[in-house]
Write an enzyme that holds these catalytic residues in place. Structure first.
Site, PDB file in Angstrom:
ATOM      1  N   ARG A  24       0.816  -1.223   0.000  1.00 22.18           N
ATOM      2  CA  ARG A  24       0.000   0.000   0.000  1.00 22.18           C
ATOM      3  C   ARG A  24       0.846   1.268   0.000  1.00 22.18           C
ATOM      4  NH1 ARG A  24      -3.088  -2.366   3.368  1.00 22.18           N
ATOM      5  NH2 ARG A  24      -1.368  -3.810   3.580  1.00 22.18           N
ATOM      6  N   THR A  25       1.972   1.293   0.695  1.00 23.36           N
ATOM      7  CA  THR A  25       2.737   2.540   0.769  1.00 23.36           C
ATOM      8  C   THR A  25       3.330   2.883  -0.594  1.00 23.36           C
ATOM      9  OG1 THR A  25       3.224   2.021   3.067  1.00 23.36           O
ATOM     10  CG2 THR A  25       4.508   3.772   2.075  1.00 23.36           C
ATOM     11  N   LYS A  77      23.966  -6.960  -6.666  1.00 17.88           N
ATOM     12  CA  LYS A  77      25.293  -7.276  -7.208  1.00 17.88           C
ATOM     13  C   LYS A  77      26.388  -6.721  -6.308  1.00 17.88           C
ATOM     14  CE  LYS A  77      23.652  -6.902 -11.984  1.00 17.88           C
ATOM     15  NZ  LYS A  77      23.711  -5.998 -13.137  1.00 17.88           N
ATOM     16  N   ARG A  81      12.377   3.675   1.129  1.00 17.75           N
ATOM     17  CA  ARG A  81      12.095   2.791   2.267  1.00 17.75           C
ATOM     18  C   ARG A  81      13.266   1.845   2.401  1.00 17.75           C
ATOM     19  NH1 ARG A  81       6.683  -0.435   3.814  1.00 17.75           N
ATOM     20  NH2 ARG A  81       6.228   1.681   4.551  1.00 17.75           N
ATOM     21  N   HIS A 108       8.609   6.725  10.332  1.00 16.91           N
ATOM     22  CA  HIS A 108       7.735   6.567   9.161  1.00 16.91           C
ATOM     23  C   HIS A 108       6.847   7.816   9.156  1.00 16.91           C
ATOM     24  CE1 HIS A 108       5.344   4.934   6.073  1.00 16.91           C
ATOM     25  NE2 HIS A 108       4.944   3.799   6.607  1.00 16.91           N
TER      26      HIS A 108
HETATM   27  N1  ASP Z   1       3.123  -0.488   7.130  1.00 17.46           N
HETATM   28  C1  ASP Z   1       3.724  -0.048   8.366  1.00 17.46           C
HETATM   29  C2  ASP Z   1       5.229   0.075   8.236  1.00 17.46           C
HETATM   30  O1  ASP Z   1       5.747   0.019   7.150  1.00 17.46           O
HETATM   31  C3  ASP Z   1       3.299  -0.867   9.518  1.00 17.46           C
HETATM   32  C4  ASP Z   1       3.638  -2.331   9.449  1.00 17.46           C
HETATM   33  O2  ASP Z   1       4.320  -2.806   8.548  1.00 17.46           O
HETATM   34  O3  ASP Z   1       3.174  -3.035  10.356  1.00 17.46           O
HETATM   35  O4  ASP Z   1       5.897   0.243   9.218  1.00 17.46           O
END
Ligand code: ASP
Length: 312
Positions: free
Chosen positions: A58-59, A86, A108, A136
């Site tokens: 989702r992110t 690599k 991320r 986050h």
């Molecule tokens: N989606 C959130 C995170 O990336 C929470 C989780 O993964 O539980 O931290």
């Protein structure tokens, strides 16, 4: 609008006024996102590269949707198949991308601090989409927007953040934001999952932790970050810390239920509570996520150029 946002690496560096500025702009993007034509030109001509070194559904989609609705050219780098595999270092990857003149890197990474390091090596804006168990920021901002729209304020509330605090960047960013905005924050969970030294009231019992709360924020049990036995069993954990209707009854009658997702139904939250639309705002959180990311990226780009394309 003038402001000091050059990167968005965490909530810690933001002032309460900057948080409010992001939320106010996000409100207008909620309206845009609900209209038939979801298009702004705020990032037209800008290049946004999403670099996700950790799995995400989702992110990543949320950042892609946000960038496209702002008119940016959005590139998703498949880090699983990249040169990192690599042996290239994170910094070399960043420098290579930097040479292509992106305007915004959305990153991320599984290691806390990796995104800050990367931000020091490039001359475009960097947005932290989650680094290890550190921060986050857009999750905390979208949670704040959801709370502010539901409760009509984002101060003077009692918020219980429950579950696996130790492994959660969501908990850390939310704790910092909610304190900055003047809320009472309680951390609720087993002693093994609450690290010492956090600036909040600590509870090891859901009944006392949720008593009188306006907001109940549940967290996923982050097994991928656990390197040992933190709980006796998932069944025991659910019995003591899983949010069901009986435990929720300790909170205020109009308390809202939140979860950053992905959810483990029957582990940290009961499916019926998660699906009860009179209490659960989990879908609103997802909606607010796109708007908050649009606002953050818009402001970052405003802070980066005096005229379009000229770096400052
Ligand atoms: N989606 C959130 C995170 O990336 C929470 C989780 O993964 O539980 O931290």
């Amino acid at each position: 609008m003038t402001h000091g946002l050059t990167h968005l690496l965490g909530i810690a560096p933001l002032s309460a006024a900057e948080i409010t500025m992001i939320l106010d702009l996000a409100d207008s993007y909620v309206d845009l996102n609900r209209s038939p034509v979801k298009r702004s030109e705020a990032l037209a001509g800008r290049t946004q590269i999403n670099m996700f070194f950790e799995n995400s559904t989702r992110t990543l989609v949320s950042f892609e949707v946000a960038g496209k609705r702002l008119g940016a050219d959005v590139i998703n780098m498949a880090m699983q198949t990249s040169s990192i595999k690599k042996g290239e270092t994170l910094v070399d990857t960043a420098l290579t991308l930097n040479a292509m003149h992106p305007d915004l890197l959305v990153v991320r990474h599984p290691h806390s601090g990796a995104v800050d390091l990367l931000a020091q090596k490039v001359n475009c804006a960097v947005l932290n989409a989650g680094d290890g168990r550190h921060e986050h920021p857009t999750q905390a901002l979208l949670d704040a927007l959801t709370i502010r729209r539901t409760k009509k304020r984002i101060s003077g509330l009692t918020v219980a953040i429950c579950g696996d605090i130790a492994h959660s960047r969501v908990a850390r960013s939310n704790l910092i934001l909610l304190k900055k905005m003047g809320n009472d924050v309680r951390l609720v969970g087993p002693p093994t999952l609450i690290p010492p030294g956090l600036d909040a009231e600590i509870h090891h019992d859901m009944a006392t932790g949720l008593k009188g709360a306006d907001v109940v924020m549940m967290l996923r049990l982050q097994k991928e970050r656990m390197d040992g036995g933190f709980i006796p069993s998932e069944r025991e954990y659910y019995y003591r810390f899983g949010l069901d209707a009986a435990k929720l009854a300790n909170a205020k009658p109009d308390a809202i239920v939140m979860h950053p997702a992905p959810m483990n139904r029957g582990v940290e939250i009961d499916g019926d509570v998660a699906d009860d639309l009179t209490r659960s705002v989990i879908q609103e959180q997802v909606e607010m996520g796109v708007a908050v990311r649009m606002a953050a990226m818009d402001l970052l780009m405003q802070g980066r150029a005096d005229t379009r394309g000229v770096m400052v």
